[in-house]
Design a protein around this motif. Structure first.
Motif, PDB file in Angstrom:
ATOM      1  N   UNK A  32       5.656   6.736   1.309  1.00  0.00           N
ATOM      2  CA  UNK A  32       6.523   6.040   0.359  1.00  0.00           C
ATOM      3  C   UNK A  32       6.359   4.541   0.610  1.00  0.00           C
ATOM      4  N   UNK A  33       5.639   3.910  -0.293  1.00  0.00           N
ATOM      5  CA  UNK A  33       5.320   2.492  -0.173  1.00  0.00           C
ATOM      6  C   UNK A  33       6.489   1.631  -0.628  1.00  0.00           C
ATOM      7  N   UNK A  34       7.156   2.049  -1.687  1.00  0.00           N
ATOM      8  CA  UNK A  34       8.283   1.281  -2.226  1.00  0.00           C
ATOM      9  C   UNK A  34       9.162   2.204  -3.049  1.00  0.00           C
ATOM     10  N   UNK A  45      12.819   4.239   7.554  1.00  0.00           N
ATOM     11  CA  UNK A  45      11.529   3.559   7.704  1.00  0.00           C
ATOM     12  C   UNK A  45      10.476   4.617   8.022  1.00  0.00           C
ATOM     13  N   UNK A  46       9.215   4.269   7.758  1.00  0.00           N
ATOM     14  CA  UNK A  46       8.133   5.207   8.047  1.00  0.00           C
ATOM     15  C   UNK A  46       8.218   6.474   7.214  1.00  0.00           C
ATOM     16  N   UNK A  47       8.737   6.370   6.001  1.00  0.00           N
ATOM     17  CA  UNK A  47       8.986   7.550   5.154  1.00  0.00           C
ATOM     18  C   UNK A  47       7.704   8.093   4.536  1.00  0.00           C
ATOM     19  N   UNK A 130       1.455   6.345  -1.737  1.00  0.00           N
ATOM     20  CA  UNK A 130       0.023   6.179  -1.481  1.00  0.00           C
ATOM     21  C   UNK A 130      -0.387   7.135  -0.371  1.00  0.00           C
ATOM     22  N   UNK A 131      -1.655   7.465  -0.336  1.00  0.00           N
ATOM     23  CA  UNK A 131      -2.176   8.338   0.715  1.00  0.00           C
ATOM     24  C   UNK A 131      -2.232   7.636   2.066  1.00  0.00           C
ATOM     25  N   UNK A 132      -2.279   6.314   2.043  1.00  0.00           N
ATOM     26  CA  UNK A 132      -2.319   5.518   3.261  1.00  0.00           C
ATOM     27  C   UNK A 132      -0.959   4.843   3.457  1.00  0.00           C
ATOM     28  N   UNK A 157      12.694  -3.029  -6.918  1.00  0.00           N
ATOM     29  CA  UNK A 157      11.877  -2.293  -5.947  1.00  0.00           C
ATOM     30  C   UNK A 157      11.805  -3.052  -4.625  1.00  0.00           C
ATOM     31  N   UNK A 158      11.867  -2.279  -3.532  1.00  0.00           N
ATOM     32  CA  UNK A 158      11.699  -2.815  -2.192  1.00  0.00           C
ATOM     33  C   UNK A 158      10.675  -1.948  -1.469  1.00  0.00           C
ATOM     34  N   UNK A 159       9.833  -2.615  -0.706  1.00  0.00           N
ATOM     35  CA  UNK A 159       8.846  -1.876   0.069  1.00  0.00           C
ATOM     36  C   UNK A 159       9.523  -1.189   1.248  1.00  0.00           C
ATOM     37  N   UNK A 160       9.023  -0.030   1.597  1.00  0.00           N
ATOM     38  CA  UNK A 160       9.540   0.734   2.729  1.00  0.00           C
ATOM     39  C   UNK A 160       8.683   0.381   3.947  1.00  0.00           C
TER      40      UNK A 160
END
Length: 179
Positions: A32-34, A45-47, A130-132, A157-160
């Motif tokens: 989960x990027x955002x 975090x690190x989701x 994303x996969x990465x 939107x917020x980045x994780x």
């Protein structure tokens, strides 16, 4: 608490699903990027999510994340998803717990199945996967541009954080921060 009014001029347009989703290619781990912050994923975090196609056609949906810090234990939540018939695999019904279900709409997936955007018809929730665990700023801006075209208020939107050094950086979730 209600969401702020969406200022995007395309917000009233019908939200379109991805034309089709190849389920076997879509399965696996997605970071989960955002997202648009909301109570259920707040302070994580690190989701990431892991999707696995079952023999009965349903999808095992596993969500993993650390609460507040990468030093915290990895939490795991398990859901069962079903593809909505006639959606070309782009609309899923997610059983949170019986009898509560949510909708998961795939709005975009790239040709290489490296990036996907998931959302809701009312545009109050949305995710970039994303996969990465890390993507370039240019790719992130490109995906936000797609969300803007879909009528989302991208300022929400917020980045994780996917690494400890991202915690507290501008544009990222800040665990413990008040909404």
């Amino acid at each position: 608490m209600s969401s702020p009014r969406n200022p995007n001029p395309r917000a009233a347009n019908e939200l379109k699903l991805a034309p089709s989703v190849d389920l076997p290619r879509y399965m696996g781990r997605w970071y989960i990027i955002a997202n648009i912050p909301y109570f259920a994923e707040k302070d994580f975090v690190g989701s990431y999510a892991e999707w696995k196609l079952r023999d009965d056609g349903k999808i095992d949906d596993s969500y993993y994340a650390h609460k507040n810090s990468f030093d915290a234990p990895l939490k795991h939540y398990q859901f069962t998803d079903s593809v909505v018939p006639g959606s070309n695999n782009a609309d899923w019904s997610v059983r949170i717990f019986w009898p509560i279900y949510a909708s998961q709409k795939t709005l975009y997936v790239d040709d290489d199945y490296q990036y996907t955007i998931i959302g809701y018809s009312d545009r109050k929730l949305g995710w970039i996967f994303a996969r990465s665990p890390n993507i370039s700023d240019a790719k992130y801006r490109e995906l936000l541009g797609r969300l803007d075209e879909m009528g989302y208020d991208t300022s929400r939107f917020r980045r994780v954080p996917q690494t400890p050094d991202q915690i507290g950086k501008p544009g990222f979730h800040s665990p413990g921060e008040k909404d």
